[in-house]
Design a protein around this motif. Structure first.
Motif, PDB file in Angstrom:
ATOM      1  N   THR A  33     -11.520   1.004  -2.607  1.00 17.23           N
ATOM      2  CA  THR A  33     -10.681   1.984  -3.273  1.00 17.23           C
ATOM      3  C   THR A  33     -10.082   2.881  -2.196  1.00 17.23           C
ATOM      4  O   THR A  33     -10.812   3.397  -1.351  1.00 17.23           O
ATOM      5  CB  THR A  33     -11.484   2.840  -4.261  1.00 17.23           C
ATOM      6  OG1 THR A  33     -12.019   1.982  -5.284  1.00 17.23           O
ATOM      7  CG2 THR A  33     -10.610   3.897  -4.907  1.00 17.23           C
ATOM      8  N   ILE A  51      -6.512   4.455  -5.691  1.00 20.56           N
ATOM      9  CA  ILE A  51      -6.016   3.179  -6.200  1.00 20.56           C
ATOM     10  C   ILE A  51      -6.975   2.068  -5.799  1.00 20.56           C
ATOM     11  O   ILE A  51      -7.498   2.052  -4.680  1.00 20.56           O
ATOM     12  CB  ILE A  51      -4.591   2.909  -5.655  1.00 20.56           C
ATOM     13  CG1 ILE A  51      -3.975   1.682  -6.323  1.00 20.56           C
ATOM     14  CG2 ILE A  51      -4.573   2.770  -4.137  1.00 20.56           C
ATOM     15  CD1 ILE A  51      -2.465   1.570  -6.082  1.00 20.56           C
ATOM     16  N   ASN A  52      -7.213   1.182  -6.733  1.00 16.74           N
ATOM     17  CA  ASN A  52      -8.062   0.020  -6.481  1.00 16.74           C
ATOM     18  C   ASN A  52      -7.249  -1.023  -5.724  1.00 16.74           C
ATOM     19  O   ASN A  52      -6.152  -1.384  -6.154  1.00 16.74           O
ATOM     20  CB  ASN A  52      -8.562  -0.535  -7.818  1.00 16.74           C
ATOM     21  CG  ASN A  52      -9.525  -1.679  -7.632  1.00 16.74           C
ATOM     22  OD1 ASN A  52      -9.119  -2.785  -7.265  1.00 16.74           O
ATOM     23  ND2 ASN A  52     -10.791  -1.412  -7.863  1.00 16.74           N
ATOM     24  N   ASP A  55      -6.571  -4.621  -7.919  1.00 14.05           N
ATOM     25  CA  ASP A  55      -5.728  -4.710  -9.109  1.00 14.05           C
ATOM     26  C   ASP A  55      -4.739  -3.573  -9.259  1.00 14.05           C
ATOM     27  O   ASP A  55      -4.020  -3.507 -10.267  1.00 14.05           O
ATOM     28  CB  ASP A  55      -6.592  -4.802 -10.372  1.00 14.05           C
ATOM     29  CG  ASP A  55      -7.433  -3.560 -10.608  1.00 14.05           C
ATOM     30  OD1 ASP A  55      -8.301  -3.611 -11.493  1.00 14.05           O
ATOM     31  OD2 ASP A  55      -7.229  -2.548  -9.910  1.00 14.05           O
ATOM     32  N   SER A  57      -5.086  -0.633 -10.086  1.00 16.37           N
ATOM     33  CA  SER A  57      -5.355   0.410 -11.068  1.00 16.37           C
ATOM     34  C   SER A  57      -5.548   1.728 -10.325  1.00 16.37           C
ATOM     35  O   SER A  57      -6.091   1.750  -9.221  1.00 16.37           O
ATOM     36  CB  SER A  57      -6.596   0.069 -11.893  1.00 16.37           C
ATOM     37  OG  SER A  57      -7.706  -0.143 -11.061  1.00 16.37           O
ATOM     38  N   SER A  58      -5.056   2.801 -10.910  1.00 20.83           N
ATOM     39  CA  SER A  58      -5.092   4.078 -10.194  1.00 20.83           C
ATOM     40  C   SER A  58      -5.494   5.211 -11.122  1.00 20.83           C
ATOM     41  O   SER A  58      -5.473   5.067 -12.356  1.00 20.83           O
ATOM     42  CB  SER A  58      -3.718   4.358  -9.580  1.00 20.83           C
ATOM     43  OG  SER A  58      -2.735   4.497 -10.584  1.00 20.83           O
ATOM     44  N   TYR A  59      -5.837   6.312 -10.526  1.00 17.20           N
ATOM     45  CA  TYR A  59      -6.194   7.502 -11.283  1.00 17.20           C
ATOM     46  C   TYR A  59      -5.890   8.715 -10.421  1.00 17.20           C
ATOM     47  O   TYR A  59      -5.802   8.604  -9.190  1.00 17.20           O
ATOM     48  CB  TYR A  59      -7.662   7.478 -11.732  1.00 17.20           C
ATOM     49  CG  TYR A  59      -8.656   7.185 -10.637  1.00 17.20           C
ATOM     50  CD1 TYR A  59      -8.831   5.889 -10.161  1.00 17.20           C
ATOM     51  CD2 TYR A  59      -9.441   8.193 -10.090  1.00 17.20           C
ATOM     52  CE1 TYR A  59      -9.745   5.616  -9.164  1.00 17.20           C
ATOM     53  CE2 TYR A  59     -10.361   7.928  -9.095  1.00 17.20           C
ATOM     54  CZ  TYR A  59     -10.513   6.629  -8.642  1.00 17.20           C
ATOM     55  OH  TYR A  59     -11.421   6.361  -7.649  1.00 17.20           O
ATOM     56  N   THR A  69       2.515   9.909  -7.395  1.00 16.76           N
ATOM     57  CA  THR A  69       2.229   8.501  -7.675  1.00 16.76           C
ATOM     58  C   THR A  69       1.621   7.855  -6.445  1.00 16.76           C
ATOM     59  O   THR A  69       2.179   7.952  -5.347  1.00 16.76           O
ATOM     60  CB  THR A  69       3.516   7.750  -8.055  1.00 16.76           C
ATOM     61  OG1 THR A  69       4.124   8.377  -9.191  1.00 16.76           O
ATOM     62  CG2 THR A  69       3.195   6.300  -8.408  1.00 16.76           C
ATOM     63  N   SER A  71       0.507   4.338  -4.575  1.00 12.59           N
ATOM     64  CA  SER A  71       0.853   2.919  -4.606  1.00 12.59           C
ATOM     65  C   SER A  71       0.372   2.277  -3.306  1.00 12.59           C
ATOM     66  O   SER A  71      -0.100   2.969  -2.407  1.00 12.59           O
ATOM     67  CB  SER A  71       2.361   2.729  -4.765  1.00 12.59           C
ATOM     68  OG  SER A  71       3.067   3.285  -3.679  1.00 12.59           O
ATOM     69  N   THR A 104     -17.676   3.219  -8.945  1.00 16.80           N
ATOM     70  CA  THR A 104     -16.808   3.288 -10.121  1.00 16.80           C
ATOM     71  C   THR A 104     -15.951   4.544 -10.052  1.00 16.80           C
ATOM     72  O   THR A 104     -16.451   5.648 -10.160  1.00 16.80           O
ATOM     73  CB  THR A 104     -17.639   3.285 -11.412  1.00 16.80           C
ATOM     74  OG1 THR A 104     -18.468   2.129 -11.426  1.00 16.80           O
ATOM     75  CG2 THR A 104     -16.719   3.283 -12.624  1.00 16.80           C
ATOM     76  N   TRP A 105     -14.673   4.346  -9.834  1.00 17.18           N
ATOM     77  CA  TRP A 105     -13.701   5.444  -9.831  1.00 17.18           C
ATOM     78  C   TRP A 105     -14.178   6.632  -8.989  1.00 17.18           C
ATOM     79  O   TRP A 105     -14.337   7.739  -9.499  1.00 17.18           O
ATOM     80  CB  TRP A 105     -13.395   5.917 -11.249  1.00 17.18           C
ATOM     81  CG  TRP A 105     -12.993   4.841 -12.189  1.00 17.18           C
ATOM     82  CD1 TRP A 105     -13.640   4.447 -13.310  1.00 17.18           C
ATOM     83  CD2 TRP A 105     -11.846   3.989 -12.079  1.00 17.18           C
ATOM     84  NE1 TRP A 105     -12.961   3.427 -13.904  1.00 17.18           N
ATOM     85  CE2 TRP A 105     -11.865   3.106 -13.190  1.00 17.18           C
ATOM     86  CE3 TRP A 105     -10.796   3.868 -11.164  1.00 17.18           C
ATOM     87  CZ2 TRP A 105     -10.876   2.139 -13.402  1.00 17.18           C
ATOM     88  CZ3 TRP A 105      -9.818   2.900 -11.377  1.00 17.18           C
ATOM     89  CH2 TRP A 105      -9.867   2.061 -12.477  1.00 17.18           C
TER      90      TRP A 105
END
Length: 125
Positions: A33, A51-52, A55, A57-59, A69, A71, A104-105
């Protein structure tokens, strides 16, 4: 060992935009991450976004939702933070970080294992 180098910081007026880049020297694993943190003078380092790597996926933290954002570009081994509608309270040193163990996150400083040297973002009125 993973080396992270940030760039793109600078001076911008409130309402403006900046894009930060974080180039990684070394392989970014699919389970990593990648994140951005910031630290304002006299304050603790705080989570901004992550961001992972596998995949995308982001938070994000609530204070930047809709404005920032995160990326990535796998081919360039680079993570970006696009910052729009900047506010004076966004002024800080921004750090890129990598979490290389399965978590996890992750959002805490302790959840990230490698750090860049930071890049200054200053937002003026």
């Amino acid at each position: 060992q993973l080396q992270l180098v940030e760039s793109g910081g600078g001076l911008v007026q409130a309402g403006g935009s900046l894009r930060l880049s974080c180039a990684a020297a070394g392989r970014i694993g699919s389970r990593y991450t990648m994140g951005w943190f910031r630290q304002a003078p006299g304050k603790e380092r705080e989570f901004v976004a992550a961001i992972n790597w596998s995949d995308a996926s982001s938070y994000q933290t609530d204070s930047v939702k809709g404005r920032f954002t995160i990326s990535k570009d796998n081919a360039k081994n680079t993570v970006y933070l696009q910052m729009n509608v900047l506010k004076q309270e966004d002024t800080a040193v921004y750090y890129c970080a990598a979490s290389v163990f399965p978590r996890t996150w992750p959002r805490s400083v302790s959840g990230f294992d490698f750090w860049g040297q930071g890049t200054q973002v200053t937002v003026t009125s």
